[in-house]
Design a protein around this motif. Structure first.
Motif, PDB file in Angstrom:
ATOM      1  N   UNK A  61     -63.082  61.249 -35.648  1.00 33.14           N
ATOM      2  CA  UNK A  61     -61.645  61.268 -35.953  1.00 33.14           C
ATOM      3  C   UNK A  61     -61.401  61.383 -37.459  1.00 33.14           C
ATOM      4  N   UNK A  62     -62.201  60.656 -38.239  1.00 33.54           N
ATOM      5  CA  UNK A  62     -62.039  60.699 -39.697  1.00 33.54           C
ATOM      6  C   UNK A  62     -62.330  62.104 -40.224  1.00 33.54           C
ATOM      7  N   UNK A  66     -59.783  64.637 -42.175  1.00 35.51           N
ATOM      8  CA  UNK A  66     -60.104  64.813 -43.585  1.00 35.51           C
ATOM      9  C   UNK A  66     -60.224  63.505 -44.335  1.00 35.51           C
ATOM     10  N   UNK A  67     -60.456  62.420 -43.611  1.00 30.91           N
ATOM     11  CA  UNK A  67     -60.573  61.094 -44.225  1.00 30.91           C
ATOM     12  C   UNK A  67     -62.036  60.708 -44.402  1.00 30.91           C
ATOM     13  N   UNK A  68     -62.246  59.647 -45.171  1.00 35.65           N
ATOM     14  CA  UNK A  68     -63.590  59.129 -45.378  1.00 35.65           C
ATOM     15  C   UNK A  68     -64.080  58.403 -44.126  1.00 35.65           C
ATOM     16  N   UNK A  69     -65.366  58.283 -43.995  1.00 36.97           N
ATOM     17  CA  UNK A  69     -65.930  57.508 -42.900  1.00 36.97           C
ATOM     18  C   UNK A  69     -65.391  56.085 -42.947  1.00 36.97           C
ATOM     19  N   UNK A 103     -64.778  63.202 -24.406  1.00 38.16           N
ATOM     20  CA  UNK A 103     -63.580  64.030 -24.358  1.00 38.16           C
ATOM     21  C   UNK A 103     -63.226  64.605 -25.719  1.00 38.16           C
ATOM     22  N   UNK A 104     -63.436  63.831 -26.777  1.00 42.21           N
ATOM     23  CA  UNK A 104     -63.141  64.319 -28.124  1.00 42.21           C
ATOM     24  C   UNK A 104     -64.081  65.450 -28.511  1.00 42.21           C
ATOM     25  N   UNK A 117     -67.798  69.265 -40.430  1.00 42.52           N
ATOM     26  CA  UNK A 117     -68.857  68.419 -40.952  1.00 42.52           C
ATOM     27  C   UNK A 117     -68.409  66.964 -40.840  1.00 42.52           C
ATOM     28  N   UNK A 118     -69.298  66.114 -40.317  1.00 42.99           N
ATOM     29  CA  UNK A 118     -68.949  64.736 -39.982  1.00 42.99           C
ATOM     30  C   UNK A 118     -69.816  63.787 -40.796  1.00 42.99           C
TER      31      UNK A 118
END
Length: 262
Positions: A61-62, A66-69, A103-104, A117-118
């Motif tokens: 989700x992060x 576009x958010x940080x881990x 599901x995501x 990229x995660x």
């Protein structure tokens, strides 16, 4: 042929559906049995998968936002919450959170499967979807086996997962393999069956999978799913198929020492 990421996600879906079906048939006494992971009960194994699903979903989700881990403090809160549940609560909570994660992954479009990229928070750099989903499949398929083998000593790792996991587990062997458990360097020809595939295993300063060597001191022939279990330490004699054969300068017990598990 679908992308590697799509194949991994499909294997995660099938694994989820099968494990949820298995858990639905278990009673209170069943879930406190010792699992294939000797230090955990069935419920504790499921709890580990449940907390991992929550943490993986938060990382995904992060990345999408576009958010940080979310970070280690978040992870610790999730672990503490699941550790505080009763066995019944752990098993009951698992299907929904793992469904959310699978599901995501399934909701990602073709572009995201390639470009997203995660950041997992503990790797030196963000991974693509295939890398993250592959790590989850490694964890999921092996712990699903831990659950299943508590009720069936002949349980196997799902075939579709095993085919993918041979390559996913390969890089881990440099860290999980114990090369000092054999004398000197040894090259092993590996014949995987169901489906058929030829590989090499080099035990030297480190342990690594390679292409099939031109010459080898030993040979192992084994079902692909058993190789995945061997490399991850799930190789007790009572869970080893009769079709597994090791010849040459090494024995199967030697290989069991090289791969004590993780």
């Amino acid at each position: 042929m679908s992308s590697q990421a799509a194949q991994i996600i499909a294997a995660l879906r099938r694994g989820h559906d099968e494990l949820v079906s298995r858990l639905a048939a278990l009673g209170p006494d069943d879930i406190v049995r010792t699992s294939g992971s000797a230090d955990w009960t069935v419920a504790q194994t499921v709890s580990h998968l449940g907390s991992g699903a929550v943490i993986s979903k938060a990382s995904l989700d992060a990345a999408l936002a576009g958010d940080a881990n979310p970070g280690m403090d978040f992870n610790k809160e999730v672990w503490a919450r699941w550790d505080g549940m009763t066995p019944d609560e752990q098993v009951a909570a698992f299907p929904a959170v793992n469904e959310e994660l699978v599901g995501a992954f399934e909701a990602l479009d073709d572009r995201a499967l390639v470009e997203l990229r995660i950041d997992l928070g503990f790797m030196p750099q963000p991974l693509d979807v295939a890398g993250v989903a592959g790590m989850r499949l490694t964890e999921f398929a092996l712990h699903a086996w831990d659950v299943n083998v508590a009720f069936d000593p002949t349980a196997t790792v799902a075939r579709d997962a095993a085919v993918l996991l041979v390559d996913t587990i390969g890089p881990l062997l440099r860290f999980a393999g114990k090369a000092d458990q054999v004398d000197g360097a040894v090259t092993v020809a590996v014949r995987a069956t169901m489906p058929d595939r030829d590989l090499g295993l080099v035990i030297d300063d480190v342990v690594e999978l390679t292409d099939l060597p031109a010459a080898a001191e030993a040979k192992i022939v084994a079902p692909t799913e058993y190789l995945v279990r061997l490399f991850s330490g799930r190789h007790a004699a009572e869970h080893t198929p009769e079709s597994v054969k090791v010849t040459g300068s090494l024995t199967l017990d030697d290989l069991r020492r090289v791969f004590p598990g993780y």
